[in-house]
Design an enzyme around this catalytic site. Structure first.
Site, mmCIF file in Angstrom:
data_model
loop_
_atom_site.group_PDB
_atom_site.id
_atom_site.type_symbol
_atom_site.label_atom_id
_atom_site.label_comp_id
_atom_site.label_asym_id
_atom_site.label_seq_id
_atom_site.Cartn_x
_atom_site.Cartn_y
_atom_site.Cartn_z
ATOM 1 N N ASN A 49 -12.841 -3.533 2.422
ATOM 2 C CA ASN A 49 -13.800 -2.445 2.598
ATOM 3 C C ASN A 49 -14.773 -2.467 1.417
ATOM 4 O OD1 ASN A 49 -12.633 -1.341 4.975
ATOM 5 N ND2 ASN A 49 -11.034 -0.381 3.732
ATOM 6 N N ASP B 11 0.852 -1.192 0.000
ATOM 7 C CA ASP B 11 0.000 0.000 0.000
ATOM 8 C C ASP B 11 0.886 1.240 0.000
ATOM 9 O OD1 ASP B 11 -3.241 0.470 0.983
ATOM 10 O OD2 ASP B 11 -1.847 2.183 1.045
ATOM 11 N N GLY C 25 -15.554 2.995 3.755
ATOM 12 C CA GLY C 25 -14.419 3.783 3.292
ATOM 13 C C GLY C 25 -13.739 3.237 2.058
ATOM 14 N N HIS D 258 -10.160 -5.581 -3.469
ATOM 15 C CA HIS D 258 -8.830 -5.771 -2.896
ATOM 16 C C HIS D 258 -8.967 -6.135 -1.428
ATOM 17 C CE1 HIS D 258 -9.912 -1.503 -2.572
ATOM 18 N NE2 HIS D 258 -9.245 -1.484 -1.421
ATOM 19 N N HIS E 163 -6.929 -5.979 2.133
ATOM 20 C CA HIS E 163 -5.798 -5.423 2.869
ATOM 21 C C HIS E 163 -5.233 -6.510 3.782
ATOM 22 C CE1 HIS E 163 -6.872 -1.006 2.290
ATOM 23 N NE2 HIS E 163 -8.021 -1.581 1.995
HETATM 24 P P1 5GP Z 1 -9.801 1.151 0.227
HETATM 25 O O1 5GP Z 1 -9.925 2.434 1.004
HETATM 26 O O2 5GP Z 1 -10.488 1.261 -1.125
HETATM 27 O O3 5GP Z 1 -10.187 -0.077 0.985
HETATM 28 O O4 5GP Z 1 -8.248 0.960 -0.037
HETATM 29 C C1 5GP Z 1 -7.549 1.547 -1.081
HETATM 30 C C2 5GP Z 1 -6.090 1.523 -0.705
HETATM 31 O O5 5GP Z 1 -5.327 1.784 -1.869
HETATM 32 C C3 5GP Z 1 -5.692 2.595 0.328
HETATM 33 O O6 5GP Z 1 -5.153 1.957 1.480
HETATM 34 C C4 5GP Z 1 -4.671 3.440 -0.408
HETATM 35 O O7 5GP Z 1 -3.611 3.861 0.414
HETATM 36 C C5 5GP Z 1 -4.198 2.510 -1.516
HETATM 37 N N1 5GP Z 1 -3.749 3.183 -2.712
HETATM 38 C C6 5GP Z 1 -4.362 4.228 -3.329
HETATM 39 N N2 5GP Z 1 -3.671 4.587 -4.429
HETATM 40 C C7 5GP Z 1 -2.603 3.745 -4.503
HETATM 41 C C8 5GP Z 1 -1.513 3.636 -5.441
HETATM 42 O O8 5GP Z 1 -1.406 4.368 -6.427
HETATM 43 N N3 5GP Z 1 -0.593 2.665 -5.186
HETATM 44 C C9 5GP Z 1 -0.693 1.844 -4.098
HETATM 45 N N4 5GP Z 1 0.285 0.928 -3.946
HETATM 46 N N5 5GP Z 1 -1.700 1.914 -3.206
HETATM 47 C C10 5GP Z 1 -2.645 2.855 -3.405
#
Ligand code: 5GP
Ligand code: ZN
Length: 113
Positions: free
Chosen positions: A86, A31, A92, A99, A101
């Site tokens: 999520n 991340d 969020g 995906h 985490h």
């Molecule tokens: P969500 O909030 O949708 O569950 O998680 C999205 C995750 O993607 C977040 O933890 C955020 O930090 C990560 N993320 C967003 N943009 C990028 C990116 O360009 N590269 C990487 N490696 N992670 C990203």
């Protein structure tokens, strides 16, 4: 593979990411904004917009299995770790490509915020 999906672009190698694992079904990368010493995202190569849109139970299993393998590889399987998907606004979700985490390497509070 939608052109405007960030994680599809990472899958295709158009957007750089720190890859930690890949197989025919999934890839995993760190991340960009880690919330724990280990913070890895496991994504199916196929574009699935969220868990709510998932049609293939086996795919979810493959994602979860890769998370468990990576937890062992990262050395956090014995101390403990958290896997999170999520789904939707209240949770969020910000990137609309399924995906999981993988978080670990520190004590994680419960309940989450
Ligand atoms: P969500 O909030 O949708 O569950 O998680 C999205 C995750 O993607 C977040 O933890 C955020 O930090 C990560 N993320 C967003 N943009 C990028 C990116 O360009 N590269 C990487 N490696 N992670 C990203
Ligand atoms: Zn996508």
């Amino acid at each position: 593979m939608p052109d405007d999906c960030l994680f599809c672009r990472i899958v295709r190698g158009v957007v750089p990411a720190t890859l930690v694992a890949k197989n025919d079904d999934c890839i995993a990368f760190r991340d960009v904004n880690p919330q724990a010493p280990t913070h890895i995202l496991i994504v199916p190569r196929e574009h699935i917009s969220s868990l709510d849109a998932a049609k293939d139970p086996e795919m979810i299993g493959k994602v979860a299995f890769m998370a468990a393998e990576l937890a062992r590889a990262e050395g956090i399987a014995t101390t403990g770790y958290r896997t999170v998907i999520n789904t939707g606004a209240d949770a969020g979700e910000t990137v609309h490509h399924l995906h999981m985490h993988l978080l670990g390497g520190r004590v994680l509070k419960w309940p989450p915020g």
